[in-house]
Design an enzyme around this catalytic site. Structure first.
Site, short mmCIF file in Angstrom:
data_model
loop_
_atom_site.label_atom_id
_atom_site.label_comp_id
_atom_site.label_asym_id
_atom_site.label_seq_id
_atom_site.Cartn_x
_atom_site.Cartn_y
_atom_site.Cartn_z
N TYR A 69 9.81 4.49 4.11
CA TYR A 69 10.98 4.03 3.35
C TYR A 69 12.00 3.36 4.26
CZ TYR A 69 9.40 5.68 -1.13
OH TYR A 69 8.68 5.80 -2.30
N GLN A 99 12.50 -1.50 -13.04
CA GLN A 99 11.69 -0.56 -12.26
C GLN A 99 12.00 -0.70 -10.77
OE1 GLN A 99 7.34 -0.75 -13.87
NE2 GLN A 99 8.40 -2.57 -14.63
N HIS A 119 13.33 3.91 -11.98
CA HIS A 119 12.63 4.55 -10.86
C HIS A 119 13.57 4.81 -9.68
CE1 HIS A 119 8.65 2.85 -12.63
NE2 HIS A 119 9.08 3.90 -13.27
N CYS A 149 19.26 18.74 4.46
CA CYS A 149 20.42 18.62 3.55
C CYS A 149 21.56 19.47 4.08
CB CYS A 149 20.03 19.10 2.15
SG CYS A 149 21.44 19.36 1.06
C1 BV8 Z 1 5.57 10.72 -14.59
C2 BV8 Z 1 9.61 4.08 -7.06
C3 BV8 Z 1 5.58 12.85 -15.61
C4 BV8 Z 1 9.10 4.47 -5.73
C5 BV8 Z 1 7.67 3.81 -8.55
C6 BV8 Z 1 0.00 7.33 -18.65
C7 BV8 Z 1 -1.17 6.66 -18.38
C8 BV8 Z 1 -1.64 6.59 -17.04
C9 BV8 Z 1 -0.92 7.17 -15.98
C10 BV8 Z 1 0.24 7.84 -16.26
C11 BV8 Z 1 0.69 7.93 -17.58
N1 BV8 Z 1 1.84 8.60 -17.55
C12 BV8 Z 1 2.14 8.96 -16.27
C13 BV8 Z 1 1.17 8.51 -15.46
C14 BV8 Z 1 1.13 8.68 -14.02
C15 BV8 Z 1 1.96 7.62 -13.25
C16 BV8 Z 1 1.42 6.24 -13.51
O1 BV8 Z 1 1.90 5.47 -14.33
N2 BV8 Z 1 0.35 5.91 -12.77
C17 BV8 Z 1 -0.22 4.54 -12.88
C18 BV8 Z 1 -0.36 3.96 -11.49
C19 BV8 Z 1 -1.48 4.57 -13.59
N3 BV8 Z 1 3.37 7.67 -13.66
C20 BV8 Z 1 4.17 8.57 -13.00
O2 BV8 Z 1 3.80 9.34 -12.15
C21 BV8 Z 1 5.64 8.59 -13.44
N4 BV8 Z 1 6.09 9.95 -13.62
O3 BV8 Z 1 4.75 10.33 -15.37
O4 BV8 Z 1 6.10 11.98 -14.59
C22 BV8 Z 1 6.38 14.08 -15.50
C23 BV8 Z 1 7.16 14.42 -16.59
C24 BV8 Z 1 7.89 15.62 -16.54
C25 BV8 Z 1 7.82 16.43 -15.38
C26 BV8 Z 1 7.04 16.05 -14.30
C27 BV8 Z 1 6.33 14.83 -14.35
C28 BV8 Z 1 6.56 8.00 -12.32
C29 BV8 Z 1 6.20 6.60 -12.01
C30 BV8 Z 1 7.24 6.00 -11.03
C31 BV8 Z 1 6.64 5.78 -9.65
N5 BV8 Z 1 7.62 5.12 -8.79
N6 BV8 Z 1 8.62 3.25 -7.74
C32 BV8 Z 1 8.98 3.31 -4.75
O5 BV8 Z 1 9.32 2.17 -5.12
O6 BV8 Z 1 8.57 3.61 -3.64
S1 BV8 Z 1 6.52 2.80 -9.34
C33 BV8 Z 1 6.65 1.25 -8.53
O7 BV8 Z 1 5.46 0.60 -8.79
C34 BV8 Z 1 7.73 0.33 -9.06
O8 BV8 Z 1 8.93 0.99 -9.38
C35 BV8 Z 1 7.07 -0.26 -10.30
O9 BV8 Z 1 7.23 0.58 -11.38
C36 BV8 Z 1 5.62 -0.23 -9.92
C37 BV8 Z 1 5.20 -1.59 -9.52
O10 BV8 Z 1 5.00 -2.31 -10.69
P1 BV8 Z 1 5.70 -3.74 -10.84
O11 BV8 Z 1 7.15 -3.65 -10.58
O12 BV8 Z 1 5.24 -4.27 -12.13
O13 BV8 Z 1 5.09 -4.58 -9.60
P2 BV8 Z 1 3.60 -5.14 -9.45
O14 BV8 Z 1 3.47 -5.56 -8.03
O15 BV8 Z 1 2.60 -4.21 -10.02
O16 BV8 Z 1 3.60 -6.46 -10.37
C38 BV8 Z 1 4.44 -7.53 -10.01
C39 BV8 Z 1 4.30 -8.57 -11.12
O17 BV8 Z 1 5.20 -9.63 -10.81
C40 BV8 Z 1 2.89 -9.16 -11.23
O18 BV8 Z 1 2.54 -9.24 -12.59
C41 BV8 Z 1 3.05 -10.56 -10.61
O19 BV8 Z 1 2.21 -11.51 -11.23
C42 BV8 Z 1 4.52 -10.86 -10.93
N7 BV8 Z 1 5.18 -11.81 -10.02
C43 BV8 Z 1 4.96 -12.03 -8.70
N8 BV8 Z 1 5.83 -12.99 -8.24
C44 BV8 Z 1 6.62 -13.34 -9.30
C45 BV8 Z 1 6.22 -12.58 -10.43
N9 BV8 Z 1 6.81 -12.68 -11.64
C46 BV8 Z 1 7.84 -13.59 -11.75
N10 BV8 Z 1 8.28 -14.35 -10.70
C47 BV8 Z 1 7.70 -14.26 -9.48
N11 BV8 Z 1 8.15 -15.03 -8.48
ZN ZN Z 2 20.27 20.38 -0.74
#
Ligand code: BV8
Ligand code: ZN
Length: 250
Positions: A69, A99, A119, A149
């Site tokens: 990070y 996000q 997020h 902490c």
């Molecule tokens: C949770 C912070 C429950 C950290 C991030 C349902 C189905 C399947 C899986 C799950 C589900 N529900 C939950 C899950 C599990 C999981 C999940 O979704 N897994 C996925 C991978 C399958 N979700 C979780 O774990 C979530 N929590 O469910 O908790 C719970 C409830 C109660 C109690 C306990 C637990 C938490 C998810 C959050 C994770 N943290 N980020 C960090 O940044 O380090 S996610 C992180 O990745 C980002 O925040 C973002 O969300 C994601 C990346 O996605 P995008 O932003 O879309 O980026 P990406 O690169 O993928 O795409 C970029 C796009 O831009 C492309 O389309 C590209 O073409 C386009 N692009 C490129 N250049 C340009 C452009 N567009 C326009 N202009 C340009 N120039």
């Molecule tokens: Zn603390």
């Protein structure tokens, strides 16, 4: 492209209740790596998210997670908002659901209370102990090593949402409520693969909203679009929304 841009602009111009849902693509033209792009510097092709952005990863090797990070923070130091952030900032009536953990929307002039960071934010550290509540800002130019902490002695970690962690409750409920009351949702630069965030597009559609997607790649978002503008956000957004008076409900 030109006529689709015109049609999208007309659709947004008629929309009384609009909001924006964005991902890493919004910040790509500012030089911030995306996660899943084919681009060589896409984060998840170089690093394992389960190791570095998960509770398990932190419990196994907290040092490594903090170093990663801080590497991202050092790369964010000096990064500027791009034309897409600025075009959105010129629409003060809009609420931004993002996000992204960067603060480029705020740096472009969007009021902090009008940005819903689903997020979390990489600008702050917080205590890993969920019942402690201690949090502090981070200086990107001088990121801190792994440390305890001052209030409870547990580790401090970035105030972002890791895989397996719940989204900030009030922020999520506001985003859900917003997406149930829209005429049009503008989706910018997200692969719509991370849940529950990606589910907002379907939620908006299910409540009668039209979907305009800005993304060079089709992806899961493009598949749900009424109009898909397959180009970069910095190129399209200024022409798409300049001069319109876009407002979010509430
Ligand atoms: C949770 C912070 C429950 C950290 C991030 C349902 C189905 C399947 C899986 C799950 C589900 N529900 C939950 C899950 C599990 C999981 C999940 O979704 N897994 C996925 C991978 C399958 N979700 C979780 O774990 C979530 N929590 O469910 O908790 C719970 C409830 C109660 C109690 C306990 C637990 C938490 C998810 C959050 C994770 N943290 N980020 C960090 O940044 O380090 S996610 C992180 O990745 C980002 O925040 C973002 O969300 C994601 C990346 O996605 P995008 O932003 O879309 O980026 P990406 O690169 O993928 O795409 C970029 C796009 O831009 C492309 O389309 C590209 O073409 C386009 N692009 C490129 N250049 C340009 C452009 N567009 C326009 N202009 C340009 N120039
Ligand atoms: Zn603390």
């Amino acid at each position: 492209m030109r006529d689709r841009l015109e049609v999208a602009r007309e659709l947004l111009g008629r929309s009384r209740h609009t909001a924006v849902f964005s991902g890493a693509g919004l910040s790509a033209e500012s030089g911030v790596s995306t996660f899943r792009d084919p681009a060589p510097d896409a984060l998840w092709s170089r690093f394992d998210p389960t190791e570095l952005a998960s509770v398990e990863g932190f419990s196994v090797n907290p040092q490594r997670v903090i170093e990663w990070y801080n590497w991202r923070r050092a790369r964010l130091a000096g990064v500027q908002p791009n034309a897409a952030h600025r075009a959105l900032a010129n629409q003060p009536g809009l609420i931004q659901i993002t996000q992204n953990v960067d603060s480029l929307l705020e740096q472009a002039g969007v009021a902090a209370e009008r940005v819903l960071h689903l997020h979390g934010s990489i600008q702050r550290d917080r205590c890993h102990n969920p019942s402690c509540g201690h949090a502090e800002p981070v200086d990107f130019a001088a990121p801190q090593p792994l440390r305890a902490c001052p209030r409870c002695g547990d580790y401090l970690r970035p105030a972002v949402v890791w895989f397996g962690e719940p989204l900030p409750r009030q922020t999520w409920l506001r985003a859900e409520d917003l997406c149930r009351n829209l005429d049009c949702l503008l989706v910018v630069g997200t692969s719509a693969t991370v849940y529950p965030a990606a589910g907002l597009i379907e939620l908006a559609r299910a409540h009668g909203s039209r979907i305009v997607v800005v993304d060079p790649a089709a992806g899961a978002a493009g598949a749900q679009a009424d109009i898909h503008l397959d180009a970069a956000a910095g190129e399209v957004l200024p022409a798409l929304i300049a001069g319109l008076d876009l407002r979010s409900p509430g």
